[in-house]
Scaffold this motif. Structure first.
Motif, PDB file in Angstrom:
ATOM      1  N   GLY A 293      18.391 -12.376  74.602  1.00 25.56           N
ATOM      2  CA  GLY A 293      18.961 -11.561  73.537  1.00 25.56           C
ATOM      3  C   GLY A 293      19.514 -12.433  72.442  1.00 25.56           C
TER       4      GLY A 293
ATOM      5  N   PHE B 122      14.294  -4.784  75.158  1.00 20.16           N
ATOM      6  CA  PHE B 122      15.369  -4.216  75.979  1.00 20.16           C
ATOM      7  C   PHE B 122      16.519  -3.796  75.082  1.00 20.16           C
TER       8      PHE B 122
ATOM      9  N   SER C 241      16.851  -1.282  73.124  1.00 18.91           N
ATOM     10  CA  SER C 241      16.473  -0.771  71.800  1.00 18.91           C
ATOM     11  C   SER C 241      17.141   0.604  71.648  1.00 18.91           C
TER      12      SER C 241
ATOM     13  N   ASP D 161      24.911  -6.619  68.533  1.00 14.04           N
ATOM     14  CA  ASP D 161      24.786  -7.478  67.339  1.00 14.04           C
ATOM     15  C   ASP D 161      25.188  -8.920  67.638  1.00 14.04           C
TER      16      ASP D 161
HETATM   17  C1  LIG Z   1      25.560  -0.985  73.022  1.00 18.68           C
HETATM   18  C2  LIG Z   1      24.523  -1.990  72.683  1.00 18.68           C
HETATM   19  C3  LIG Z   1      23.562  -1.644  71.761  1.00 18.68           C
HETATM   20  C4  LIG Z   1      22.540  -2.555  71.446  1.00 18.68           C
HETATM   21  N1  LIG Z   1      21.555  -2.162  70.589  1.00 18.68           N
HETATM   22  C5  LIG Z   1      20.514  -2.991  70.343  1.00 18.68           C
HETATM   23  C6  LIG Z   1      19.426  -2.562  69.523  1.00 18.68           C
HETATM   24  O1  LIG Z   1      19.424  -1.447  68.985  1.00 18.68           O
HETATM   25  N2  LIG Z   1      18.379  -3.400  69.351  1.00 18.68           N
HETATM   26  C7  LIG Z   1      18.341  -4.642  69.916  1.00 18.68           C
HETATM   27  O2  LIG Z   1      17.372  -5.342  69.709  1.00 18.68           O
HETATM   28  N3  LIG Z   1      19.355  -5.081  70.710  1.00 18.68           N
HETATM   29  C8  LIG Z   1      20.425  -4.279  70.954  1.00 18.68           C
HETATM   30  N4  LIG Z   1      21.457  -4.693  71.775  1.00 18.68           N
HETATM   31  C9  LIG Z   1      21.350  -5.972  72.456  1.00 18.68           C
HETATM   32  C10 LIG Z   1      22.289  -7.040  71.908  1.00 18.68           C
HETATM   33  O3  LIG Z   1      21.869  -7.469  70.645  1.00 18.68           O
HETATM   34  C11 LIG Z   1      22.294  -8.169  72.955  1.00 18.68           C
HETATM   35  O4  LIG Z   1      22.949  -7.656  74.095  1.00 18.68           O
HETATM   36  C12 LIG Z   1      22.983  -9.438  72.486  1.00 18.68           C
HETATM   37  O5  LIG Z   1      22.279 -10.054  71.455  1.00 18.68           O
HETATM   38  C13 LIG Z   1      23.133 -10.426  73.654  1.00 18.68           C
HETATM   39  O6  LIG Z   1      21.908 -10.647  74.285  1.00 18.68           O
HETATM   40  P1  LIG Z   1      21.792 -10.509  75.890  1.00 18.68           P
HETATM   41  O7  LIG Z   1      22.348  -9.184  76.274  1.00 18.68           O
HETATM   42  O8  LIG Z   1      20.386 -10.793  76.266  1.00 18.68           O
HETATM   43  O9  LIG Z   1      22.748 -11.593  76.454  1.00 18.68           O
HETATM   44  P2  LIG Z   1      22.441 -13.169  76.644  1.00 18.68           P
HETATM   45  O10 LIG Z   1      21.792 -13.700  75.427  1.00 18.68           O
HETATM   46  O11 LIG Z   1      21.735 -13.360  77.940  1.00 18.68           O
HETATM   47  O12 LIG Z   1      23.893 -13.727  76.744  1.00 18.68           O
HETATM   48  C14 LIG Z   1      24.701 -13.411  77.893  1.00 18.68           C
HETATM   49  C15 LIG Z   1      26.040 -14.049  77.732  1.00 18.68           C
HETATM   50  O13 LIG Z   1      25.914 -15.455  77.693  1.00 18.68           O
HETATM   51  C16 LIG Z   1      26.927 -16.018  76.899  1.00 18.68           C
HETATM   52  N5  LIG Z   1      26.300 -16.781  75.826  1.00 18.68           N
HETATM   53  C17 LIG Z   1      25.142 -16.534  75.184  1.00 18.68           C
HETATM   54  N6  LIG Z   1      24.901 -17.469  74.264  1.00 18.68           N
HETATM   55  C18 LIG Z   1      25.923 -18.341  74.310  1.00 18.68           C
HETATM   56  C19 LIG Z   1      26.259 -19.531  73.608  1.00 18.68           C
HETATM   57  N7  LIG Z   1      25.455 -20.003  72.642  1.00 18.68           N
HETATM   58  N8  LIG Z   1      27.416 -20.154  73.924  1.00 18.68           N
HETATM   59  C20 LIG Z   1      28.235 -19.679  74.887  1.00 18.68           C
HETATM   60  N9  LIG Z   1      27.954 -18.577  75.595  1.00 18.68           N
HETATM   61  C21 LIG Z   1      26.828 -17.905  75.311  1.00 18.68           C
HETATM   62  C22 LIG Z   1      27.741 -14.866  76.347  1.00 18.68           C
HETATM   63  O14 LIG Z   1      28.850 -14.641  77.170  1.00 18.68           O
HETATM   64  C23 LIG Z   1      26.787 -13.716  76.442  1.00 18.68           C
HETATM   65  O15 LIG Z   1      27.429 -12.450  76.494  1.00 18.68           O
HETATM   66  C24 LIG Z   1      22.509  -3.824  72.064  1.00 18.68           C
HETATM   67  C25 LIG Z   1      23.513  -4.171  72.980  1.00 18.68           C
HETATM   68  C26 LIG Z   1      24.513  -3.273  73.286  1.00 18.68           C
HETATM   69  C27 LIG Z   1      25.548  -3.679  74.297  1.00 18.68           C
END
Ligand SMILES: Cc1cc2nc3c(=O)[nH]c(=O)nc-3n(C[C@H](O)[C@H](O)[C@H](O)COP(=O)(O)OP(=O)(O)OC[C@H]3O[C@@H](n4cnc5c(N)ncnc54)[C@H](O)[C@@H]3O)c2cc1C
Length: 433
Positions: A143, A167, A169, A381
């Motif tokens: 993400g 995922f 979306s 975001d």
């Molecule tokens: C309610 C909701 C609505 C959403 N809607 C959309 C949407 O409409 N479209 C869409 O495309 N996405 C959507 N998302 C997804 C959102 O953009 C992602 O959840 C977000 O970008 C994080 O990606 P991930 O969940 O894969 O977490 P990961 O990238 O796997 O990260 C997991 C955790 O790792 C840690 N981490 C990550 N990177 C770093 C770093 N560089 N340094 C230190 N720690 C780090 C953080 O604690 C993070 O929370 C939504 C998410 C939510 C919760």
């Protein structure tokens, strides 16, 4: 005048109207139709929704995030902030006022980068509030790190073939079209090798595998889809903006989206503070009102100060966006607000819950939902950690390393320099002793 903390009376009157309208005409929708906010309304629901949207239009408050060329009033972000603080109290309000996420951000990028045909087909109905849209970027395997994105769009004659998984979306199951980010050049960094595509929801090959819910929602009934794009054939005209320009476009979209969430968060946190104060004044325990207890006074004071600090920061950032008309120039402050937002809502909702006792923890009050919402604000975001990195990088841009063995502010070094500066006076003083 260069500094002014007052709202013009004309816009102030509109805010008063919006405040009463949201309370009397929109918040009740949240109670009766909580799950239909992003569902295209059927004829029955239209009878309720359309007159309310019309009332907003009649006030000139429809889609206030847009400039006049797109049917908005061109009020700018600062005034939008004052309005969004009111709309943040209600799930339905952004839809009734034509400024709901993710559609605002999606509309913004189509307005910026879309062709005339794309604007006619996608933007017009979106701005009219007739359809919903979906932004499909995050993948199951990545993400916040775009280097993990695997969804590919490969050229096929004049068009493209899209394959991959997305995922979370949001609103995919009710959207009329998706904006999908896909790798178009795997040989370079994703920042230079991804493109965006406008994909109608009924295009063959799109499978919504399931709609994932948030923690408190019943399983299988959420709004955030796992999507499999399998051999989805797209015409050349599906490309939004230039080939491989997805990240430049995404920045346009996410900047606005993030500050708009922050504006609405002020409204939610204010609602929690209002409830906390009413309860503190209403509840008696151990010889006095809760509002007489110093711990509770501490909750109220901390919440008020935290909210006011955050609100002023958001208003200032909105003012900066209006001034520069370019989100990239305000990146540092948008990221800083994004970092603060979950904590502000969490802390105030948590204190408000506590002051309500068992009732506060129940599903008869909105606090646990607010707490869950606050958690989500730290992920949607982009996660807080990544935004902190952005803030730090941007802050560090204004600094230079010390080229000396000692830091610039090293006191012995500064004292030596100060003594040298005043050497003549020091000698004179000493001579007079
Ligand atoms: C309610 C909701 C609505 C959403 N809607 C959309 C949407 O409409 N479209 C869409 O495309 N996405 C959507 N998302 C997804 C959102 O953009 C992602 O959840 C977000 O970008 C994080 O990606 P991930 O969940 O894969 O977490 P990961 O990238 O796997 O990260 C997991 C955790 O790792 C840690 N981490 C990550 N990177 C770093 C770093 N560089 N340094 C230190 N720690 C780090 C953080 O604690 C993070 O929370 C939504 C998410 C939510 C919760």
């Amino acid at each position: 005048m260069s500094w002014d903390f007052e709202t013009e009376p004309e816009f102030g009157a509109k805010l008063d109207w919006a405040d009463a309208f949201v309370r009397d005409e929109v918040e009740p929708l949240d109670l009766v139709w909580p799950d239909l906010v992003f569902t295209p309304p059927d004829e029955k629901l239209r009878k309720v929704i359309d007159p309310r949207k019309q009332a907003v239009r009649d006030q000139g408050l429809w889609a206030t995030h847009l400039g006049p060329e797109l049917g908005g009033q061109g009020y700018g972000q600062l005034r939008l902030c004052l309005l969004n603080e009111i709309l943040g109290r209600s799930s339905w309000a952004p839809v009734i006022f034509g400024c709901q996420a993710p559609d605002t951000g999606n509309a913004e990028i189509i307005a910026h980068y879309g062709t005339a045909e794309q604007k006619e087909r996608y933007l017009r109905p979106l701005l009219d509030g007739e359809v919903f849209s979906c932004y499909s970027m995050t993948e199951p395997e990545g993400g916040s790190d775009p280097t993990q994105f695997k969804t590919r769009a490969v050229r096929d004659g004049d068009g493209w073939v899209l394959n991959g998984w997305k995922f979370f979306s949001s609103n995919a199951k009710t959207a009329s079209f998706f904006i999908v980010m896909a790798v178009t050049n795997p040989d370079v960094s994703p920042y230079q090798g991804m493109s965006m595509f406008l994909v109608p929801a009924d295009t063959p090959g799109i499978e919504i595998v399931r709609s994932v819910g948030l923690g408190y929602e019943p399983r299988g009934e959420g709004a955030h889809a796992l999507i499999h794009y399998r051999d989805v054939r797209l015409p050349a005209s599906a490309l939004l903006g230039g080939e491989n320009e997805a990240f430049v476009i995404a920045q346009t979209r996410l900047g606005g989206g993030r500050i708009h969430h922050a504006m609405r968060t002020i409204g939610q946190a204010k609602k929690a503070l209002d409830m906390m104060c009413e309860r503190a004044l209403s509840r008696h325990t151990q010889g006095g009102k809760l509002s007489d207890k110093q711990f509770v006074q501490g909750y109220i004071a901390d919440s008020y100060a935290q909210l006011t600090q955050f609100r002023l920061f958001v208003l200032y950032t909105a003012w900066e966006i209006d001034k520069y008309n370019d989100y990239r120039k305000v990146r540092k402050d948008i990221a800083a607000i994004k970092v603060l937002m979950p904590g502000v809502l969490h802390d105030i909702a948590q204190r408000a819950l506590q002051v309500h006792g068992a009732l506060g923890a129940s599903n008869e009050m909105p606090f646990t939902r607010m707490l869950s919402g606050a958690t989500v604000l730290g992920l949607a975001d982009g996660p807080t950690e990544v935004h902190k990195m952005t803030v730090a990088r941007q802050v560090l841009r204004d600094y230079r390393p010390s080229d000396d063995m000692w830091p610039t502010e090293h006191l012995p070094k500064k004292l030596a320099a100060a003594r040298a500066k005043f050497a003549a006076h020091l000698e004179h003083e000493i001579g007079n002793l």
